[in-house]
Design a protein around this motif. Structure first.
Motif, PDB file in Angstrom:
ATOM      1  N   CYS A 161      18.400  13.923   1.566  1.00 32.66           N
ATOM      2  CA  CYS A 161      17.471  14.959   1.127  1.00 32.66           C
ATOM      3  C   CYS A 161      16.616  14.381   0.013  1.00 32.66           C
ATOM      4  CB  CYS A 161      18.274  16.158   0.635  1.00 32.66           C
ATOM      5  SG  CYS A 161      17.304  17.467  -0.105  1.00 32.66           S
ATOM      6  N   TYR A 162      15.302  14.382   0.186  1.00 30.80           N
ATOM      7  CA  TYR A 162      14.412  13.802  -0.833  1.00 30.80           C
ATOM      8  C   TYR A 162      13.060  14.492  -0.776  1.00 30.80           C
ATOM      9  CZ  TYR A 162      12.743  11.246   3.256  1.00 30.80           C
ATOM     10  OH  TYR A 162      12.252  10.925   4.502  1.00 30.80           O
ATOM     11  N   PRO A 163      12.229  14.438  -1.798  1.00 33.20           N
ATOM     12  CA  PRO A 163      12.511  13.898  -3.133  1.00 33.20           C
ATOM     13  C   PRO A 163      13.427  14.839  -3.902  1.00 33.20           C
ATOM     14  CG  PRO A 163      10.366  14.931  -3.147  1.00 33.20           C
ATOM     15  CD  PRO A 163      10.878  15.005  -1.731  1.00 33.20           C
ATOM     16  N   ASN A 164      14.079  14.300  -4.898  1.00 30.97           N
ATOM     17  CA  ASN A 164      14.965  15.092  -5.739  1.00 30.97           C
ATOM     18  C   ASN A 164      14.918  14.503  -7.139  1.00 30.97           C
ATOM     19  OD1 ASN A 164      16.847  16.909  -6.618  1.00 30.97           O
ATOM     20  ND2 ASN A 164      18.536  16.070  -5.442  1.00 30.97           N
ATOM     21  N   PRO A 165      14.345  15.193  -8.103  1.00 33.50           N
ATOM     22  CA  PRO A 165      13.902  16.591  -8.094  1.00 33.50           C
ATOM     23  C   PRO A 165      12.654  16.797  -7.237  1.00 33.50           C
ATOM     24  CG  PRO A 165      13.487  15.603 -10.238  1.00 33.50           C
ATOM     25  CD  PRO A 165      14.203  14.578  -9.421  1.00 33.50           C
ATOM     26  N   ALA A 166      12.510  18.034  -6.759  1.00 31.75           N
ATOM     27  CA  ALA A 166      11.405  18.402  -5.882  1.00 31.75           C
ATOM     28  C   ALA A 166      10.529  19.444  -6.566  1.00 31.75           C
ATOM     29  CB  ALA A 166      11.947  18.962  -4.573  1.00 31.75           C
ATOM     30  N   SER A 167       9.311  19.562  -6.082  1.00 34.04           N
ATOM     31  CA  SER A 167       8.454  20.635  -6.579  1.00 34.04           C
ATOM     32  C   SER A 167       7.793  21.377  -5.420  1.00 34.04           C
ATOM     33  CB  SER A 167       7.405  20.101  -7.545  1.00 34.04           C
ATOM     34  OG  SER A 167       6.656  19.073  -6.946  1.00 34.04           O
ATOM     35  N   ASP A 168       7.199  20.662  -4.475  1.00 31.86           N
ATOM     36  CA  ASP A 168       6.462  21.320  -3.398  1.00 31.86           C
ATOM     37  C   ASP A 168       7.185  21.315  -2.055  1.00 31.86           C
ATOM     38  OD1 ASP A 168       4.327  21.850  -5.106  1.00 31.86           O
ATOM     39  OD2 ASP A 168       3.467  19.872  -4.750  1.00 31.86           O
ATOM     40  N   TYR A 169       8.023  20.305  -1.824  1.00 28.87           N
ATOM     41  CA  TYR A 169       8.684  20.200  -0.531  1.00 28.87           C
ATOM     42  C   TYR A 169       9.918  19.305  -0.654  1.00 28.87           C
ATOM     43  CZ  TYR A 169       7.065  15.436  -0.256  1.00 28.87           C
ATOM     44  OH  TYR A 169       6.870  14.111  -0.525  1.00 28.87           O
ATOM     45  N   ILE A 170      10.796  19.411   0.345  1.00 28.22           N
ATOM     46  CA  ILE A 170      11.865  18.432   0.539  1.00 28.22           C
ATOM     47  C   ILE A 170      11.832  18.008   1.995  1.00 28.22           C
ATOM     48  CG2 ILE A 170      13.390  19.202  -1.309  1.00 28.22           C
ATOM     49  CD1 ILE A 170      15.096  20.600   0.877  1.00 28.22           C
ATOM     50  N   HIS A 171      12.352  16.842   2.243  1.00 26.20           N
ATOM     51  CA  HIS A 171      12.448  16.327   3.608  1.00 26.20           C
ATOM     52  C   HIS A 171      13.891  15.881   3.825  1.00 26.20           C
ATOM     53  CE1 HIS A 171      11.041  14.630   7.352  1.00 26.20           C
ATOM     54  NE2 HIS A 171      11.818  13.586   7.095  1.00 26.20           N
ATOM     55  N   LEU A 172      14.399  16.152   5.009  1.00 30.81           N
ATOM     56  CA  LEU A 172      15.742  15.701   5.356  1.00 30.81           C
ATOM     57  C   LEU A 172      15.639  14.650   6.442  1.00 30.81           C
ATOM     58  CD1 LEU A 172      16.162  18.767   4.283  1.00 30.81           C
ATOM     59  CD2 LEU A 172      18.475  18.248   4.931  1.00 30.81           C
ATOM     60  N   SER A 173      16.347  13.560   6.255  1.00 29.54           N
ATOM     61  CA  SER A 173      16.396  12.509   7.269  1.00 29.54           C
ATOM     62  C   SER A 173      17.839  12.326   7.703  1.00 29.54           C
ATOM     63  CB  SER A 173      15.827  11.202   6.722  1.00 29.54           C
ATOM     64  OG  SER A 173      16.644  10.707   5.687  1.00 29.54           O
ATOM     65  N   GLY A 174      18.021  11.706   8.856  1.00 32.09           N
ATOM     66  CA  GLY A 174      19.361  11.498   9.383  1.00 32.09           C
ATOM     67  C   GLY A 174      19.830  12.636  10.256  1.00 32.09           C
ATOM     68  N   VAL A 175      18.939  13.600  10.533  1.00 31.05           N
ATOM     69  CA  VAL A 175      19.267  14.722  11.407  1.00 31.05           C
ATOM     70  C   VAL A 175      18.607  14.463  12.756  1.00 31.05           C
ATOM     71  CG1 VAL A 175      18.997  17.205  11.781  1.00 31.05           C
ATOM     72  CG2 VAL A 175      19.393  16.336   9.475  1.00 31.05           C
ATOM     73  N   ASP A 176      19.386  14.545  13.827  1.00 24.83           N
ATOM     74  CA  ASP A 176      18.849  14.356  15.175  1.00 24.83           C
ATOM     75  C   ASP A 176      18.136  15.643  15.591  1.00 24.83           C
ATOM     76  OD1 ASP A 176      18.274  13.904  17.823  1.00 24.83           O
ATOM     77  OD2 ASP A 176      20.311  13.289  18.364  1.00 24.83           O
ATOM     78  N   LYS A 177      16.807  15.593  15.656  1.00 27.75           N
ATOM     79  CA  LYS A 177      16.009  16.782  15.988  1.00 27.75           C
ATOM     80  C   LYS A 177      16.252  17.272  17.410  1.00 27.75           C
ATOM     81  CE  LYS A 177      12.331  14.718  14.074  1.00 27.75           C
ATOM     82  NZ  LYS A 177      10.927  14.456  13.788  1.00 27.75           N
ATOM     83  N   ASN A 178      16.862  16.450  18.252  1.00 26.32           N
ATOM     84  CA  ASN A 178      17.132  16.858  19.629  1.00 26.32           C
ATOM     85  C   ASN A 178      18.393  17.714  19.737  1.00 26.32           C
ATOM     86  OD1 ASN A 178      14.899  15.426  20.659  1.00 26.32           O
ATOM     87  ND2 ASN A 178      16.078  13.532  20.558  1.00 26.32           N
ATOM     88  N   ASN A 179      19.185  17.758  18.678  1.00 32.33           N
ATOM     89  CA  ASN A 179      20.393  18.582  18.656  1.00 32.33           C
ATOM     90  C   ASN A 179      20.172  19.780  17.742  1.00 32.33           C
ATOM     91  OD1 ASN A 179      21.926  16.882  20.333  1.00 32.33           O
ATOM     92  ND2 ASN A 179      22.421  15.558  18.605  1.00 32.33           N
ATOM     93  N   GLN A 180      21.024  20.784  17.899  1.00 31.07           N
ATOM     94  CA  GLN A 180      20.932  21.947  17.033  1.00 31.07           C
ATOM     95  C   GLN A 180      21.289  21.561  15.610  1.00 31.07           C
ATOM     96  OE1 GLN A 180      23.446  25.037  18.666  1.00 31.07           O
ATOM     97  NE2 GLN A 180      21.781  26.480  18.440  1.00 31.07           N
ATOM     98  N   PHE A 181      20.549  22.109  14.643  1.00 29.50           N
ATOM     99  CA  PHE A 181      20.877  21.890  13.244  1.00 29.50           C
ATOM    100  C   PHE A 181      20.521  23.140  12.451  1.00 29.50           C
ATOM    101  CE2 PHE A 181      16.537  20.421  13.725  1.00 29.50           C
ATOM    102  CZ  PHE A 181      15.881  20.951  12.624  1.00 29.50           C
ATOM    103  N   SER A 182      21.105  23.233  11.295  1.00 25.69           N
ATOM    104  CA  SER A 182      20.847  24.346  10.391  1.00 25.69           C
ATOM    105  C   SER A 182      20.750  23.798   8.978  1.00 25.69           C
ATOM    106  CB  SER A 182      21.980  25.368  10.482  1.00 25.69           C
ATOM    107  OG  SER A 182      21.834  26.356   9.482  1.00 25.69           O
ATOM    108  N   ILE A 183      19.686  24.188   8.270  1.00 26.63           N
ATOM    109  CA  ILE A 183      19.479  23.765   6.890  1.00 26.63           C
ATOM    110  C   ILE A 183      19.397  25.021   6.036  1.00 26.63           C
ATOM    111  CG2 ILE A 183      17.997  22.498   5.298  1.00 26.63           C
ATOM    112  CD1 ILE A 183      19.082  20.748   7.605  1.00 26.63           C
ATOM    113  N   SER A 184      20.169  25.082   4.953  1.00 23.40           N
ATOM    114  CA  SER A 184      20.129  26.213   4.025  1.00 23.40           C
ATOM    115  C   SER A 184      19.948  25.708   2.609  1.00 23.40           C
ATOM    116  CB  SER A 184      21.438  27.013   4.091  1.00 23.40           C
ATOM    117  OG  SER A 184      21.672  27.493   5.385  1.00 23.40           O
ATOM    118  N   ILE A 185      19.185  26.452   1.814  1.00 26.72           N
ATOM    119  CA  ILE A 185      19.088  26.209   0.373  1.00 26.72           C
ATOM    120  C   ILE A 185      19.756  27.399  -0.294  1.00 26.72           C
ATOM    121  CG2 ILE A 185      17.564  25.936  -1.605  1.00 26.72           C
ATOM    122  CD1 ILE A 185      15.543  24.603   0.238  1.00 26.72           C
ATOM    123  N   ILE A 186      20.743  27.101  -1.135  1.00 27.82           N
ATOM    124  CA  ILE A 186      21.600  28.129  -1.730  1.00 27.82           C
ATOM    125  C   ILE A 186      21.516  28.023  -3.244  1.00 27.82           C
ATOM    126  CG2 ILE A 186      23.988  28.968  -1.861  1.00 27.82           C
ATOM    127  CD1 ILE A 186      24.342  27.410   0.894  1.00 27.82           C
TER     128      ILE A 186
END
Length: 76
Positions: free
Chosen positions: A7-32
């Motif tokens: 998960c980057y950039p960290n610290p973030a201000s406008d956006y975050i990007h996640l890498s290492g997730v296979d977009k062809n499979n189901q995934f779920s991202i939550s910010i808590i």
């Protein structure tokens, strides 16, 4: 073997990007937030707009291929 989710950039201000997730499979991202409230949840995008989220400390929870990864996130 699953890839490591980043998960980057960290610290973030406008956006975050996640890498290492296979977009062809189901995934779920939550910010808590620190109280446990889900601020944002998506299963369609790995590029997440954080500009509307108040500054503070959060947890990013990524579930992909049945694996759970968590990251601390600071939003400025």
């Amino acid at each position: 073997e699953s890839e490591k989710v980043l998960c980057y950039p960290n610290p973030a201000s406008d956006y975050i990007h996640l890498s290492g997730v296979d977009k062809n499979n189901q995934f779920s991202i939550s910010i808590i937030d620190i109280s446990g409230k889900v601020i944002l949840k998506t299963g369609t995008s790995l590029h997440i707009n954080t500009s509307d989220i108040p500054a503070g400390n959060y947890i990013v929870k990524a579930i992909t291929n049945g694996d759970l990864t968590t990251h601390r996130l600071v939003i400025q």
